[in-house]
Each structure stands twice: as C-alpha cells, then as structure tokens.
Design an enzyme around this catalytic site. Structure first.
Site, PDB file in Angstrom:
ATOM      1  N   THR A 274       0.838  -1.198   0.000  1.00 60.51           N
ATOM      2  CA  THR A 274       0.000   0.000   0.000  1.00 60.51           C
ATOM      3  C   THR A 274       0.874   1.248   0.000  1.00 60.51           C
ATOM      4  OG1 THR A 274      -0.107   0.432   2.386  1.00 60.51           O
ATOM      5  CG2 THR A 274      -1.589  -1.253   1.506  1.00 60.51           C
ATOM      6  N   ASP A 275       0.271   2.384  -0.275  1.00 60.66           N
ATOM      7  CA  ASP A 275       0.937   3.649  -0.033  1.00 60.66           C
ATOM      8  C   ASP A 275       0.797   3.977   1.462  1.00 60.66           C
ATOM      9  OD1 ASP A 275       2.306   6.029  -0.387  1.00 60.66           O
ATOM     10  OD2 ASP A 275       1.173   6.608  -2.163  1.00 60.66           O
ATOM     11  N   TYR A 276       1.425   5.050   1.876  1.00 60.07           N
ATOM     12  CA  TYR A 276       1.555   5.402   3.290  1.00 60.07           C
ATOM     13  C   TYR A 276       0.192   5.553   3.966  1.00 60.07           C
ATOM     14  CZ  TYR A 276       3.927   7.630   7.274  1.00 60.07           C
ATOM     15  OH  TYR A 276       4.432   7.923   8.521  1.00 60.07           O
ATOM     16  N   ASN A 277      -0.122   4.620   4.868  1.00 65.90           N
ATOM     17  CA  ASN A 277      -1.317   4.689   5.710  1.00 65.90           C
ATOM     18  C   ASN A 277      -2.624   4.595   4.929  1.00 65.90           C
ATOM     19  OD1 ASN A 277      -2.251   4.875   8.427  1.00 65.90           O
ATOM     20  ND2 ASN A 277      -2.892   6.985   8.071  1.00 65.90           N
TER      21      ASN A 277
END
Length: 747
Positions: A274-277
């Site tokens: 995933t991307d950040y958070n």
C-alpha cells in the site's frame, strides 16, 4: 503498449527451490509471524532510544514486521538486520525500503526533467547509480519509479513522473526498472524496484493531491495504464497501490484493479504494497473503519500494509470471525518471503550491509560527473531571441534571483538523502566556469514571495533566508547597472512541487515576477533561468524576455551543469514532455487530445460556435516535444516507402535532418500517428517513435522509422486490443506542433 507480450526480464517465480524453501519456512511460522511479514512500518516514525532498545527493535525480535523504511545509515540498518537474523525465532531477514526517487546521495534531475532528455539510456544509468549508492548504504528496496500520467500542472507530483504521454512514459518506466534491478537481483548493488502509484493517481481532480479520480475503462486502457504495464513487463518486483479511488473504490481495496487487472490480466506475481497509511485512510473516504478496511484490502490482493498497522492488529480477529481466510494470509505472506528470497537475503542477510561499500561508493567523482552530464541533457531552451544564449564567459554578468545562491534548493523534491553542504550553488558554478576571464556579480533580488507566511508554507523543509523586499530590489538594480548582461535565476523553490504541493496559480511567484519586470526595464539583455518542478504560465515572460532556459531542478551537480549550458560548453537538447499552458484555465492540457464535434478550424480567428475560449487560444504556449537548440535543424520532405501498409508487413518513414547552424547538437526527431476514423474517438496525434540523434554543424542524416500493425493498435469499445483498416496520418517533426504529414492506408 498494453497489448505487447511480457518480456524475458521476469524473475522466475515458479523456481522450484524457492517454492520448497518458502513452503518449508511457512510450515514453521505461527499465524502471528505470518501476519507480521505483512507489516511495513516507518522506522523514522517508531525508532525510539537506541537502535538496540527502540520500539522497532522489539517488533523485529517478535517478528512483527516484514521490513521497514525511513532509516538512513549502514550502521543502523546493519544492527536492525542483525536483530532479525540473530535475535528472532525464525531469523527471517528484513526488507529495507527508501524513497530513492532521482538519486541517493548523488542527486540527479527530478524525474520530470529526466524525461525531457528523451534519453532512456541516461535514465537507466541514473537508476543504476541510484541503486549502487542506496544498496551501499543498506537499502534493498526503492519506492520508484512513479509512472503516473499527468496532464494537469496544478498537481505537484507531476514533478515525479515522466509527463503526459503513455508511450514515452512506458519507455521511461522500463528504463528505471532495468537500472534499479539490474539483471536478476543477485548482485549486492541490485535493488527491488516498486512501480507506483497503481493506478491513475496523476488524474486527480483539479490537480489537488489525494483527490478523487474518475474515468472510463476505455480512457484507462488507452491513455493511463500503459506505463504501469510496461514496468510489469520489464519484471518490476513490486507495485504500490495509490491513494485515489478507482470506480468509486479506493485502489488499495479495489479487487478489479489489483487482482483481476494487475495479477490475472497482466500476470504480475510480485509484491503489492500500500501507499503510506492508505488502509487506515479508507475511513476518511467513507468506505470502512480500519478493521473492515484491512479485510477488504487483503481480499483485493494487497500483500503489505505500509504504516497503518491494520493487518498486524486486526487480521487475527478477522480470521476468527471468518471475514478472511488463512489461505489469503498465507498468499500475502508467501509473496513477501518470495521477494526476500529473490533478493538473496536468506542466503546472505547482510548482503546490503557492506560498510566498505558505504565508504567508497557514495557521491563519488564518477557518479557526480555522470549526474552533471545527464543534467545538462534535461534543460529545455524555450526562447532564444537574437541568439542571446550562449553568453560569453567574459565581461561582467549579473546573476540575480533567489535561486542563484540557494544551495539547499538545487536538488528539488524527494532528495532527503542529499547533503547540500557538498553541492555547488549556481553562483559558484558560474564563477568557476568563468574563472578570471570575467566577473559574476550577485544579488538575491527578491524573496520567493512578498508574504513571509506564504513563503514559509512554500519552502517547507528547505527555507531561504529572507530580506527586506525593497532593499533586495534596490540591490538588484544596482548590481544590474554594473553588468553587461543579466541572468535571472527565478521560479519555484524546490518544495513548491512534489507530494502535497498543489497550486491554483502557475505564474512565477509575485516578488520574483516584479523583480523580472524591473530587470527588463534596465534595457540590459536578460536571460531567465527558470527553476520549476512543473509547467508554469509564462505568457508575459514569453513576450518580454529574450532568452528563457528551463533548468527544472537539476540535482547535486546543477550549479556546474547550468553553467555548462549557459556558457555554451553544452548545447541544450531537452524537449518538453508536458505542455506549458497559456493560463491555468486551460488545464488539464495535453497534446494527444480528442477532437470535439466542433473543432476550431482557424486557430488565429475567433469563431464563437466552436470549442474554444473567449479570452485565449486553445493552444499551449509551448507544446509537448518542444525545445530549441543553439543550432538550427532543418527537416527535408518526409518520404513513405508506400502509401499502403499491407497486412503483416512494414512501412518505412524517412526524413533528412540537417544541422544548419553553427553548433554541434542533439535533436529529438519525433513521429506521430493519427487514426482518422475508428470505432472510438482517437487522439488527434499520438507519439509512436522518436530518434535522438547527434549532428555536427553542417552534417545531414537520414532518419528512418518503421511502422507496423502494432503501432496502429488501440483498445476499442469492447476493450479489445486491435487495429482497424483505414486511413492513417503520419507526422514527423521537431515537436508535436511543428510537423509535416502524409497519409497511408492500412489493410
């Protein structure tokens, strides 16, 4: 591009030894340890105290993470890897990630600038050097390349990609992957590449970061997906999902996108992170709270959760309630372990922890020389009235502007690993180049913005010293009065583009704009060196400034590289990969647009009942593919080998290009096609090939292009990748506007 067969660069994921090894290892793992492999925290966020006793260290000992990122320094990384393989139960090594976007300690031009070189070998070399340096400092995974197509310059992350064209973007994507991953990931200077952001992130509405994306499947396939697939075909080992929604569903949880398209249709078998958070942020989208968002992400095909801790903290409970299966967890865990196997970490966990390499391979003389050379290829000469450039390295030159002596702003966004104290400023580069033959006078001239708070927001982590606005202008005019020629170093500062750097206006900031007007009023010849991470609106400057050289953000060697071009040691050869608008109201703007039912028949005469604007032309100020040279290239009439492309055969397009000027130089000869009638509306032109050639002054060369059926293909209304018989227009020229054309019939 989406219809081409996969290349032979794939890492063989059916390797029997790997499967046996991973299966045996997973047979010894607890459920918690398997889920731990899916957890990717930011080391910079959770490292506390010493490395040995920090929170991250405890998670490693418990085998609650599969890797980490945002930790710099070979000694720190070595110690964390040591904890994983010497103080944990199963001794599983860690992935170590970093945003190595356009260099590690040797910083190259920003990716948008790199694409303007139209030199895929240079981009591959940049990625190779980046991998050498990053791996020497303990990194084995880079979150690059970003291949999002962007047609709206308000979006700050346009600086991180390769522009608006899917064909050129695809070639650049492959070059990045080849450079980072090398031949087979077996050497200790080859690192895992991660293509991002999958998918469509560059089409964020209104150019606002993290915003909604909505488009038809037809547009996805024909205009946006090609660079991602090119990276997959080049064997990229990992993919990062995007923040935005696709068909109303966040990409991180979009099963059609991640499983049906990426894995089944394209055959991707690597790691999906995933991307950040982004799992936690699905709550903000109004989709689901963390526990349910984690379930949906795993079910969609996500393998690794970056920083939200959703997988680690909720999947055990979701398994007990039957919302996920152990098979789904096992599948994700296997993909993480397979990547570690392919990197050779199980054979040698300290493969990327050679401290001798760290002392010898960072920011070397060789790397800096290559970075300087590549930077000079990326600058785009937008205007050069009366051949003002190159300027003579003699007399008195006034270098004026807030970017003239801004050491910490030369590298541009995403350059956290650089050390600006080692870099020359533009002022230092020019003074070194001119030596004792002349004098470079200097004045800052203005702040970035008049307003201090606005400048503080814009400059972010790389602030500039401010001065009194009136005093700065007075000093600039006094300096200009003593000079023979003025070089104005103006534009954006480095943090005005990149992530979370969207803009609603695209002019040069106010204080600098007024400075430039005042310099023009002196009557001295003015050269504008434009620093920017995106296309800017330069309508006034295009009229009033004799010479404009767009230098983007050229990296750690920018000061010397700019001087090389400014004084004529290097002839500029960059060509735009994004259209420069006349006003922000034209956005999104791109050359490969569709005709409307009422196209404007005469671009020079206003016709109310056609598709146009009341205030201005539809045309860009500077079109895609545009870029001048210190010399002049003449194109003779193009010739087709036949006016019919027979089925299964080829058609050759040739043109003679002659260097008619007084300088040796490079030219990018561009070929475009237009499908005149088709099942669905086709772009007015599409880049299909180009040749980057070097010609000595007076030299001529025949440039030949070969057109096949593959060049004619597109996705029709049923998403079938085909071409149709009929008439095609073929165009050749120095940019997408200045072309000559002929037609042929395809059987």
């Amino acid at each position: 591009m989406l219809g081409e067969a996969c290349t032979t660069h794939h890492i063989d994921v059916t390797d029997e030894q790997m499967n046996l090894f991973v299966s045996d290892l997973m047979g010894h793992m607890t459920l918690r340890e398997k889920i731990g492999q899916l957890n990717l925290p930011s080391g910079g966020d959770i490292t506390t105290g010493t490395v040995k006793n920090g929170k991250l260290s405890e998670m490693i000992r418990k085998q609650e993470i599969g890797g980490f990122f945002n930790v710099k320094g070979i000694d720190k990384i070595y110690e964390l890897q040591r904890l994983a393989v010497e103080e944990s139960r199963l001794k599983i090594p860690l992935l170590v990630g970093a945003d190595v976007i356009h260099g590690y300690e040797t910083i190259f031009p920003i990716p948008l600038a790199l694409s303007c070189s139209w030199d895929t070998l240079a981009v591959e070399k940049m990625a190779r050097i980046s991998a050498i340096e990053a791996s020497a400092d303990g990194i084995n995974w880079t979150f690059s390349p970003m291949v999002d197509i962007c047609r709206d310059a308000r979006w700050g992350r346009i600086a991180e990609g390769s522009g608006e064209d899917p064909y050129l973007g695809s070639l650049m994507a492959k070059a990045y992957v080849r450079g980072y991953q090398g031949k087979n990931l077996q050497q200790n200077d080859e690192i895992l590449s991660c293509v991002k952001h999958f998918a469509l992130y560059g089409a964020s509405e209104s150019g606002r970061d993290y915003n909604t994306v909505d488009m038809s499947r037809l547009r996805m396939y024909n205009e946006y997906l090609a660079p991602y697939k090119a990276a997959v075909d080049a064997g990229v080992g990992s993919v990062m999902s995007s923040f935005n929604i696709v068909d109303g569903i966040p990409a991180t949880a979009n099963k059609w996108l991640l499983s049906d398209l990426l894995r089944k249709e394209w055959g991707f078998k690597g790691l999906l992170v995933t991307d950040y958070n982004s799992i936690a942020e699905m709550s903000s989208h109004g989709i689901a709270p963390l526990k349910e968002a984690s379930v949906r992400s795993l079910q969609a095909g996500t393998d690794m959760d970056m920083v939200s801790f959703g997988f680690l903290n909720t999947l055990e409970e979701s398994l007990q309630s039957g919302e996920v299966t152990e098979e789904q967890i096992n599948t994700a865990c296997r993909r993480v372990l397979e990547v570690k196997y392919k990197l050779g970490l199980f054979d040698n966990p300290y493969k990327y922890c050679d401290t001798l390499r760290a002392s010898k391979q960072l920011y070397t003389t060789e790397h800096r020389s290559i970075a300087r050379s590549i930077a000079s290829e990326t600058f785009v000469l937008l205007k050069n009235e009366k051949s003002l450039l190159p300027i003579s390295a003699k007399g008195k030159i006034a270098l004026i502007g807030p970017m003239a002596n801004a050491r910490n702003n030369m590298c541009g966004m995403w350059s956290m690993m650089c050390n600006p104290s080692k870099h020359r400023t533009l002022l230092e580069g020019m003074r070194s180049a001119i030596g004792n033959k002349g004098e470079v006078l200097y004045a800052k001239g203005s702040n970035i913005f008049y307003d201090e708070n606005r400048e503080k927001t814009a400059t972010g982590m790389r602030p500039l010293d401010r001065g009194d606005n009136q005093t700065l202008l007075k000093e600039a005019l006094q300096t200009a009065d003593r000079a023979d020629v003025i070089v104005a170093a103006l534009g954006e500062c480095s943090e005005m583009s990149g992530e979370s750097a969207s803009r609603t206006t695209l002019e040069i900031p106010d204080a600098q704009r007024d400075l430039l007007k005042a310099l023009v009023k002196t009557g001295k010849p003015v050269v504008l060196l434009l620093f920017t991470g995106r296309p800017l609106v330069l309508t006034e400057e295009a009229v009033n400034i004799p010479s404009i050289l767009n230098v983007w953000f050229g990296g750690s060697e920018a000061g010397d590289a700019i001087a090389d071009v400014l004084f004529g040691k290097v002839n500029p050869s960059g060509k735009l990969t994004t259209s420069f608008p006349r006003s922000v109201g034209q956005l999104p703007l791109y050359y490969n647009s569709h005709n409307t039912s009422r196209p404007d028949p005469d671009k020079n005469v206003f016709n109310r009942y056609t598709s146009n604007y009341l205030e201005d032309s539809n045309e860009p100020l500077y079109p895609f593919g545009y870029g001048l040279s210190y010399t002049h290239f003449q194109y003779d009439n193009m010739v087709l080998s036949s006016n019919v492309l027979k089925k299964g055969e080829k058609l050759t397009v040739s043109v003679i290009v002659t260097n008619k000027g007084n300088y040796d130089g490079c030219e990018v000869v561009q070929l475009y096609l237009h499908d005149i009638y088709a099942d669905v509306v086709r772009p007015v032109k599409e880049l299909k090939d180009f040749k980057r050639i070097f010609l000595k002054k007076g030299e001529s060369r025949e440039v030949r292009f070969v057109i096949t059926e593959e060049d004619l293909k597109f996705y029709n209304s049923n998403l079938q990748y085909i071409y149709e018989t009929g008439d095609f227009e073929v165009m050749v020229g120095t940019n997408s506007r200045d072309i000559q054309s002929k037609t042929f019939f395809a059987e």
